[in-house]
Design an enzyme around this catalytic site. Sequence first.
Site, PDB file in Angstrom:
ATOM      1  CG  HIS A 163      -0.291  -0.200   2.513  1.00 45.63           C
ATOM      2  ND1 HIS A 163       0.101  -1.447   2.968  1.00 45.63           N
ATOM      3  CD2 HIS A 163       0.091   0.675   3.465  1.00 45.63           C
ATOM      4  CE1 HIS A 163       0.675  -1.325   4.143  1.00 45.63           C
ATOM      5  NE2 HIS A 163       0.694  -0.039   4.466  1.00 45.63           N
ATOM      6  CG  HIS A 191       0.929   5.254   4.166  1.00 43.32           C
ATOM      7  ND1 HIS A 191       0.099   5.153   5.255  1.00 43.32           N
ATOM      8  CD2 HIS A 191       1.697   4.132   4.192  1.00 43.32           C
ATOM      9  CE1 HIS A 191       0.355   4.041   5.920  1.00 43.32           C
ATOM     10  NE2 HIS A 191       1.331   3.394   5.287  1.00 43.32           N
TER      11      HIS A 191
HETATM   12  P1  5GP Z   1       1.909   0.373   7.333  1.00 44.28           P
HETATM   13  O1  5GP Z   1       2.397   0.626   8.733  1.00 44.28           O
HETATM   14  O2  5GP Z   1       1.808  -1.103   7.039  1.00 44.28           O
HETATM   15  O3  5GP Z   1       2.670   1.120   6.280  1.00 44.28           O
HETATM   16  O4  5GP Z   1       0.466   0.996   7.285  1.00 44.28           O
HETATM   17  C1  5GP Z   1      -0.681   0.324   7.624  1.00 44.28           C
HETATM   18  C2  5GP Z   1      -1.773   1.372   7.734  1.00 44.28           C
HETATM   19  O5  5GP Z   1      -3.019   0.727   7.603  1.00 44.28           O
HETATM   20  C3  5GP Z   1      -1.807   2.143   9.053  1.00 44.28           C
HETATM   21  O6  5GP Z   1      -1.699   3.537   8.785  1.00 44.28           O
HETATM   22  C4  5GP Z   1      -3.140   1.770   9.669  1.00 44.28           C
HETATM   23  O7  5GP Z   1      -3.753   2.853  10.330  1.00 44.28           O
HETATM   24  C5  5GP Z   1      -3.931   1.324   8.473  1.00 44.28           C
HETATM   25  N1  5GP Z   1      -4.926   0.277   8.729  1.00 44.28           N
HETATM   26  C6  5GP Z   1      -4.721  -0.891   9.399  1.00 44.28           C
HETATM   27  N2  5GP Z   1      -5.834  -1.636   9.395  1.00 44.28           N
HETATM   28  C7  5GP Z   1      -6.766  -0.929   8.681  1.00 44.28           C
HETATM   29  C8  5GP Z   1      -8.112  -1.190   8.322  1.00 44.28           C
HETATM   30  O8  5GP Z   1      -8.700  -2.210   8.653  1.00 44.28           O
HETATM   31  N3  5GP Z   1      -8.740  -0.245   7.568  1.00 44.28           N
HETATM   32  C9  5GP Z   1      -8.119   0.918   7.190  1.00 44.28           C
HETATM   33  N4  5GP Z   1      -8.829   1.785   6.442  1.00 44.28           N
HETATM   34  N5  5GP Z   1      -6.849   1.196   7.521  1.00 44.28           N
HETATM   35  C10 5GP Z   1      -6.184   0.280   8.256  1.00 44.28           C
END
Ligand code: 5GP
Length: 136
Positions: free
Chosen positions: A101, A103
Site C-alpha cells: 500500500h 500512503h
Molecule cells: P503500514 O504501517 O503497514 O505502512 O500501514 C498500515 C496502515 O493501515 C496504518 O496507517 C493503519 O492505520 C492502516 N490500517 C490498518 N488496518 C486498517 C483497516 O482495517 N482499515 C483501514 N482503512 N486502515 C487500516
Amino acid sequence: MKKEDCIFCKIANGEIPSKTLYEDEKFRVILDLGPATKGHALILPKEHFADLYELPEELAGEVMKTAKRMAEKLRDRLGCEGLNLVQNNGELAGQTVFHFHLHLIPRYRADGQKIGWKPGQPAEEELEETRKTITD
Ligand code: 5GP
Ligand code: ZN
C-alpha cells in the site's frame, strides 16, 4: 490473486467495507483508519502483493499514476498545502500490513506531524563506497 487471511485483500475487493475514495479494476483507494492527518489515504492494489519487491513493475507505474490523480483531488478538495507519499516495506521499515500500500498524507500548516529522518554525515569515501556497492 487474493490471500485468504489478508485484511487489505478483503478491503480492496469489497468484502470488508471501507471509506472508499476511488476504485477501478486494479485499485481501491481508501481512508486510513488511523490517519496521520485529515484525508490520509491508502492506495491498495486489488491483487495481493506483500510489498514493493513483489509488486510487478507495470503495476508500480500505475500506482504512481493513481497517486498523482489522488494527490490533486486531495489538494483541491481538502486544501492541503503539502503531501507526503510514504511506502513501508518490511517490519523493520514500519510495515504493519503485509499487502502493498502507498500512503498519501495531506499536510496542513501546524498539523503537528513530522515525517522524516535524522541526517547522517558520511565522508565522501563512504558515499563512494556505497555507490560502488550498489552499482558495480
Ligand atoms: P503500514 O504501517 O503497514 O505502512 O500501514 C498500515 C496502515 O493501515 C496504518 O496507517 C493503519 O492505520 C492502516 N490500517 C490498518 N488496518 C486498517 C483497516 O482495517 N482499515 C483501514 N482503512 N486502515 C487500516
Ligand atoms: Zn492482500
